[in-house]
Design a protein around this motif. Structure first.
Motif: not given
Length: 149
Positions: A56-69
């Motif tokens: 029920g909340r909007h996000v402002d950004a997507v965080h990519v961590v690990g090898g995919g980064a």
């Protein structure tokens, strides 16, 4: 489908999936890789949409961590697919998180979770990817898969 060593032939399976869903079949190894990355970005879009709906909340950004980064194209496609900035890094997020929790337990680093996150922000390079594309093609792809109305 199996390859000559008895393993599943992933490119052939991807081509079959494209045929079943009336999508273009990748004709080269490069096109197969692009198909995989586009599919991952679309799956990220679906996951972000579902998380926002459930929370029920909007996000402002997507965080990519690990090898995919480390994969610039995947991060850019994810930003484009989600229509949100992607913050990529740290690559070694799990190891760094473990070190920080242990350092806090030993009294080397103090503070709450926000303080530990601040240590990471101050010591790790985070790369920001801004969405470049319109959402039209990504929405159409999600609709073809039955993920959006």
């Amino acid at each position: 489908m199996l390859d000559c060593r008895g393993r599943r032939d992933m490119p052939a399976r991807i081509a079959d999936a494209c045929r079943r869903t009336a999508e273009p079949v990748p004709a080269t190894p490069e096109a197969t890789v692009r198909c995989i990355l586009d599919s991952l970005a679309l799956a990220h879009r679906r996951a972000v949409d579902q998380a926002q709906l459930l929370a029920g909340r909007h996000v402002d950004a997507v965080h990519v961590v690990g090898g995919g980064a480390r994969n610039d194209l995947l991060c850019q496609l994810t930003a484009d697919a989600c229509g949100l900035p992607v913050l990529a890094g740290p690559v070694e997020a799990t190891a760094l998180g473990n070190v920080l929790v242990q350092a806090r337990a030993l009294g080397v680093v103090g503070g709450d979770l926000a303080a530990l996150r601040a240590v990471l922000r101050d010591t790790q390079q985070i790369v920001r990817y801004e969405p470049r594309a319109t959402q039209t093609a990504w929405r159409a792809a999600a609709r073809r898969l039955g993920w959006e109305d």
